[in-house]
Design a protein around this motif. Sequence first.
Motif, PDB file in Angstrom:
ATOM      1  N   LEU A  85       0.825  -1.202   0.000  1.00 49.69           N
ATOM      2  CA  LEU A  85       0.000   0.000   0.000  1.00 49.69           C
ATOM      3  C   LEU A  85       0.864   1.260   0.000  1.00 49.69           C
ATOM      4  O   LEU A  85       0.570   2.222  -0.715  1.00 49.69           O
ATOM      5  CB  LEU A  85      -0.915  -0.001   1.229  1.00 49.69           C
ATOM      6  N   THR A  86       1.912   1.236   0.790  1.00 49.05           N
ATOM      7  CA  THR A  86       2.799   2.397   0.859  1.00 49.05           C
ATOM      8  C   THR A  86       3.433   2.677  -0.495  1.00 49.05           C
ATOM      9  O   THR A  86       3.498   3.828  -0.947  1.00 49.05           O
ATOM     10  CB  THR A  86       3.897   2.177   1.923  1.00 49.05           C
ATOM     11  N   ARG A  87       3.891   1.627  -1.171  1.00 47.18           N
ATOM     12  CA  ARG A  87       4.480   1.814  -2.496  1.00 47.18           C
ATOM     13  C   ARG A  87       3.441   2.324  -3.496  1.00 47.18           C
ATOM     14  O   ARG A  87       3.732   3.212  -4.308  1.00 47.18           O
ATOM     15  CB  ARG A  87       5.094   0.497  -2.995  1.00 47.18           C
ATOM     16  N   ALA A  88       2.224   1.763  -3.441  1.00 47.80           N
ATOM     17  CA  ALA A  88       1.171   2.190  -4.367  1.00 47.80           C
ATOM     18  C   ALA A  88       0.798   3.647  -4.140  1.00 47.80           C
ATOM     19  O   ALA A  88       0.594   4.409  -5.094  1.00 47.80           O
ATOM     20  CB  ALA A  88      -0.056   1.300  -4.200  1.00 47.80           C
ATOM     21  N   VAL A  89       0.721   4.037  -2.889  1.00 51.27           N
ATOM     22  CA  VAL A  89       0.393   5.423  -2.552  1.00 51.27           C
ATOM     23  C   VAL A  89       1.508   6.359  -3.016  1.00 51.27           C
ATOM     24  O   VAL A  89       1.252   7.422  -3.594  1.00 51.27           O
ATOM     25  CB  VAL A  89       0.155   5.561  -1.036  1.00 51.27           C
ATOM     26  N   ASP A  90       2.747   5.972  -2.768  1.00 51.18           N
ATOM     27  CA  ASP A  90       3.880   6.802  -3.195  1.00 51.18           C
ATOM     28  C   ASP A  90       3.895   6.964  -4.711  1.00 51.18           C
ATOM     29  O   ASP A  90       4.162   8.057  -5.229  1.00 51.18           O
ATOM     30  CB  ASP A  90       5.197   6.186  -2.714  1.00 51.18           C
ATOM     31  N   ASP A  91       3.603   5.891  -5.439  1.00 47.91           N
ATOM     32  CA  ASP A  91       3.571   5.959  -6.902  1.00 47.91           C
ATOM     33  C   ASP A  91       2.457   6.885  -7.379  1.00 47.91           C
ATOM     34  O   ASP A  91       2.634   7.664  -8.326  1.00 47.91           O
ATOM     35  CB  ASP A  91       3.372   4.566  -7.502  1.00 47.91           C
ATOM     36  N   ALA A  92       1.288   6.792  -6.727  1.00 48.53           N
ATOM     37  CA  ALA A  92       0.156   7.636  -7.117  1.00 48.53           C
ATOM     38  C   ALA A  92       0.470   9.107  -6.872  1.00 48.53           C
ATOM     39  O   ALA A  92       0.155   9.975  -7.700  1.00 48.53           O
ATOM     40  CB  ALA A  92      -1.092   7.228  -6.346  1.00 48.53           C
ATOM     41  N   ARG A 102      -2.389  15.100  -5.257  1.00 45.42           N
ATOM     42  CA  ARG A 102      -1.663  14.014  -4.603  1.00 45.42           C
ATOM     43  C   ARG A 102      -2.469  13.433  -3.448  1.00 45.42           C
ATOM     44  O   ARG A 102      -2.532  12.214  -3.276  1.00 45.42           O
ATOM     45  CB  ARG A 102      -0.310  14.522  -4.108  1.00 45.42           C
ATOM     46  N   LEU A 103      -3.108  14.309  -2.660  1.00 46.85           N
ATOM     47  CA  LEU A 103      -3.922  13.824  -1.546  1.00 46.85           C
ATOM     48  C   LEU A 103      -5.113  13.021  -2.068  1.00 46.85           C
ATOM     49  O   LEU A 103      -5.440  11.962  -1.529  1.00 46.85           O
ATOM     50  CB  LEU A 103      -4.411  15.014  -0.712  1.00 46.85           C
ATOM     51  N   ARG A 104      -5.743  13.524  -3.109  1.00 46.97           N
ATOM     52  CA  ARG A 104      -6.885  12.812  -3.694  1.00 46.97           C
ATOM     53  C   ARG A 104      -6.443  11.446  -4.235  1.00 46.97           C
ATOM     54  O   ARG A 104      -7.117  10.438  -4.027  1.00 46.97           O
ATOM     55  CB  ARG A 104      -7.497  13.651  -4.814  1.00 46.97           C
ATOM     56  N   ALA A 105      -5.319  11.424  -4.920  1.00 45.26           N
ATOM     57  CA  ALA A 105      -4.834  10.186  -5.530  1.00 45.26           C
ATOM     58  C   ALA A 105      -4.522   9.132  -4.472  1.00 45.26           C
ATOM     59  O   ALA A 105      -4.900   7.966  -4.613  1.00 45.26           O
ATOM     60  CB  ALA A 105      -3.599  10.464  -6.374  1.00 45.26           C
ATOM     61  N   ARG A 106      -3.845   9.537  -3.397  1.00 44.14           N
ATOM     62  CA  ARG A 106      -3.486   8.563  -2.365  1.00 44.14           C
ATOM     63  C   ARG A 106      -4.735   8.027  -1.677  1.00 44.14           C
ATOM     64  O   ARG A 106      -4.823   6.844  -1.365  1.00 44.14           O
ATOM     65  CB  ARG A 106      -2.527   9.161  -1.344  1.00 44.14           C
ATOM     66  N   THR A 107      -5.726   8.870  -1.486  1.00 46.25           N
ATOM     67  CA  THR A 107      -6.952   8.433  -0.831  1.00 46.25           C
ATOM     68  C   THR A 107      -7.702   7.427  -1.692  1.00 46.25           C
ATOM     69  O   THR A 107      -8.226   6.419  -1.195  1.00 46.25           O
ATOM     70  CB  THR A 107      -7.851   9.644  -0.525  1.00 46.25           C
ATOM     71  N   LEU A 108      -7.744   7.672  -2.987  1.00 50.40           N
ATOM     72  CA  LEU A 108      -8.443   6.760  -3.892  1.00 50.40           C
ATOM     73  C   LEU A 108      -7.701   5.435  -4.045  1.00 50.40           C
ATOM     74  O   LEU A 108      -8.324   4.389  -4.243  1.00 50.40           O
ATOM     75  CB  LEU A 108      -8.636   7.421  -5.255  1.00 50.40           C
TER      76      LEU A 108
END
Length: 211
Positions: A85-92, A102-108
Amino acid sequence: MAAMSTTASSDRQARGRNRRGQGERLREDFVEAATRLLDELGDDEALSMRAVARAVGSAATSVYLHFADRDALVLAVLDRCHDELTRAVDDAEAASDDPVTRLRARTLVLGAWAHRHPGLYKVLHESALNERAEMPFKRRLAERATAAVQRCMDAGRAPADDAATVALDLRAAVHGAVSMRLHQPGHPWPPLEEQVERFLVKLVGIRPPAP
């Protein structure tokens, strides 16, 4: 006696393979198998070490060479989930320089992961392990969420406030939205993107997008 001798010989051979580097590979196989089973079961109490060993094609006793008990194995699975999840969030987040995007992307991303892995999501948040075991890996996502909210505030895109508190409110709202979808799949839920947008406006204070 012959059976005991054979077992002892097998154990020695297994330990020998571990010394040659096979032990770590076998441990990973157990974690992968447990991850698949937990995603299917959605309940860590229903997971058995024997089932994990069977999925790998190994003896049940060999699982205990790597994990003291079921809790230890489940924690290893959850730790891996948080790493992914951390890697996916960082990539997003890396796809944009805009703090709100960036905040919207990580939340989604978090919502999409829960949709793909409902069983793991339930274990992650509903397991009794949350009450009896330390899960330091959960702090990583919480800290990143706080940093993402703080960037919006620093850029003047959200009112100045305690970023950790605002991030916690946002996470709680998203968790509620996701959990309700998992437990009431037949309800006519609005698109998660729409709910997340409302959370960002009402909880973080981001200005709504122009119509």
